[in-house]
Scaffold this active site. Structure first.
Site, PDB file in Angstrom:
ATOM      1  N   LYS A 146     -18.053  -5.822   7.046  1.00  0.00           N
ATOM      2  CA  LYS A 146     -16.879  -6.600   6.677  1.00  0.00           C
ATOM      3  C   LYS A 146     -16.129  -7.014   7.938  1.00  0.00           C
ATOM      4  CE  LYS A 146     -13.451  -6.562   3.026  1.00  0.00           C
ATOM      5  NZ  LYS A 146     -12.822  -5.806   1.952  1.00  0.00           N
TER       6      LYS A 146
ATOM      7  N   HIS B 162       0.848  -1.203   0.000  1.00  0.00           N
ATOM      8  CA  HIS B 162       0.000   0.000   0.000  1.00  0.00           C
ATOM      9  C   HIS B 162       0.887   1.259   0.000  1.00  0.00           C
ATOM     10  CE1 HIS B 162      -3.055  -2.687   2.260  1.00  0.00           C
ATOM     11  NE2 HIS B 162      -3.628  -2.412   1.101  1.00  0.00           N
TER      12      HIS B 162
ATOM     13  N   ARG C  17      -1.546  -5.614  -8.677  1.00  0.00           N
ATOM     14  CA  ARG C  17      -0.434  -6.544  -8.446  1.00  0.00           C
ATOM     15  C   ARG C  17      -0.330  -7.507  -9.615  1.00  0.00           C
ATOM     16  NH1 ARG C  17      -2.859  -7.625  -2.651  1.00  0.00           N
ATOM     17  NH2 ARG C  17      -4.608  -7.062  -3.957  1.00  0.00           N
TER      18      ARG C  17
ATOM     19  N   SER D 195      -2.777  -7.854   2.544  1.00  0.00           N
ATOM     20  CA  SER D 195      -3.060  -7.805   3.983  1.00  0.00           C
ATOM     21  C   SER D 195      -3.422  -9.202   4.476  1.00  0.00           C
ATOM     22  CB  SER D 195      -4.215  -6.842   4.267  1.00  0.00           C
ATOM     23  OG  SER D 195      -3.887  -5.543   3.864  1.00  0.00           O
TER      24      SER D 195
HETATM   25  P1  ADP Z   1      -9.913  -3.407  -0.736  1.00  0.00           P
HETATM   26  O1  ADP Z   1     -10.717  -4.207   0.235  1.00  0.00           O
HETATM   27  O2  ADP Z   1     -10.596  -2.132  -1.159  1.00  0.00           O
HETATM   28  O3  ADP Z   1      -9.381  -4.179  -1.922  1.00  0.00           O
HETATM   29  P2  ADP Z   1      -7.174  -3.369   0.261  1.00  0.00           P
HETATM   30  O4  ADP Z   1      -6.656  -2.695   1.480  1.00  0.00           O
HETATM   31  O5  ADP Z   1      -7.042  -4.847   0.184  1.00  0.00           O
HETATM   32  O6  ADP Z   1      -8.669  -2.886   0.115  1.00  0.00           O
HETATM   33  O7  ADP Z   1      -6.463  -2.774  -1.033  1.00  0.00           O
HETATM   34  C1  ADP Z   1      -6.547  -1.403  -1.357  1.00  0.00           C
HETATM   35  C2  ADP Z   1      -5.848  -1.167  -2.679  1.00  0.00           C
HETATM   36  O8  ADP Z   1      -4.449  -1.420  -2.542  1.00  0.00           O
HETATM   37  C3  ADP Z   1      -6.314  -2.074  -3.820  1.00  0.00           C
HETATM   38  O9  ADP Z   1      -6.289  -1.334  -5.025  1.00  0.00           O
HETATM   39  C4  ADP Z   1      -5.276  -3.161  -3.855  1.00  0.00           C
HETATM   40  O10 ADP Z   1      -5.157  -3.732  -5.145  1.00  0.00           O
HETATM   41  C5  ADP Z   1      -4.041  -2.369  -3.495  1.00  0.00           C
HETATM   42  N1  ADP Z   1      -3.001  -3.216  -2.915  1.00  0.00           N
HETATM   43  C6  ADP Z   1      -3.064  -4.074  -1.895  1.00  0.00           C
HETATM   44  N2  ADP Z   1      -1.885  -4.697  -1.677  1.00  0.00           N
HETATM   45  C7  ADP Z   1      -1.041  -4.209  -2.619  1.00  0.00           C
HETATM   46  C8  ADP Z   1       0.319  -4.459  -2.981  1.00  0.00           C
HETATM   47  N3  ADP Z   1       1.054  -5.376  -2.354  1.00  0.00           N
HETATM   48  N4  ADP Z   1       0.827  -3.767  -3.999  1.00  0.00           N
HETATM   49  C9  ADP Z   1       0.065  -2.870  -4.665  1.00  0.00           C
HETATM   50  N5  ADP Z   1      -1.208  -2.597  -4.412  1.00  0.00           N
HETATM   51  C10 ADP Z   1      -1.756  -3.257  -3.401  1.00  0.00           C
END
Ligand code: ADP
Length: 157
Positions: A40, A16, A89, A127
């Site tokens: 959620k 992130h 990703r 995550s």
């Molecule tokens: P959501 O539930 O909205 O998907 P996340 O916290 O899982 O929330 O992800 C938020 C954003 O960050 C999404 O666009 C996701 O693809 C991106 N993201 C999560 N992990 C990574 C990573 N390792 N590298 C790049 N982007 C990421």
């Protein structure tokens, strides 16, 4: 130009942060929006997720972290952002992100979603992966900041 980066951030990872760093070079301001969605099942509360993100991003002067309940597009309007930022990703992210981007566009055609590709070393980082690893006693120092690693350890103690 303001970019809005929405997500669950349960918890915020280096993946992130990598996206925020990249976006902060393109946009004059980034608003990181932590989704406050009581339906959620998250490991960390909204206040914990907010605190972690604030702490991890405190060195970026053009980044603000807020929480938001409801539609992302409402947060876009409140913050007067010009675009939504999402991280990509692998190909597996595409389908879901594509749907989300179109849904948001239907709600407000003036707002586009900008996708930024993560660093190669974070392509397998999520995550959920960090939570699973920590739950089984694995070391997560390579993936999250020390305050998050410490909080994960405490949760699973
Ligand atoms: P959501 O539930 O909205 O998907 P996340 O916290 O899982 O929330 O992800 C938020 C954003 O960050 C999404 O666009 C996701 O693809 C991106 N993201 C999560 N992990 C990574 C990573 N390792 N590298 C790049 N982007 C990421």
């Amino acid at each position: 130009m303001v970019g809005l980066y929405p997500g669950t951030f349960d918890p915020i990872t280096f993946g992130h942060i990598d996206i925020v760093m990249r976006a902060s070079r393109i946009f004059s301001k980034i608003v990181v929006v932590i989704a406050d969605n009581p339906n959620k099942k998250n490991l960390f509360s909204i206040e914990e997720r907010l605190d972690f993100a604030k702490e991890c991003l405190k060195d970026y002067p053009n980044v603000e972290v807020i929480k938001h309940k409801g539609l992302v597009i409402d947060a876009v309007e409140i913050t007067q952002a010009s675009a939504i930022i999402r991280g990509l990703r692998a190909l597996s992210d595409f389908e879901y992100e594509f749907q989300m981007a179109f849904t948001n566009r239907q709600l407000n055609d003036k707002i586009d979603t900008v996708f930024l590709m993560t660093s190669a070393r974070y392509t397998n980082l999520s995550s959920s992966m960090v939570k699973q690893l920590s739950q089984f006693g694995g070391n997560v120092d390579k993936y999250v900041s020390p305050i998050v690693a410490e909080a994960l350890k405490k949760k699973f103690e």
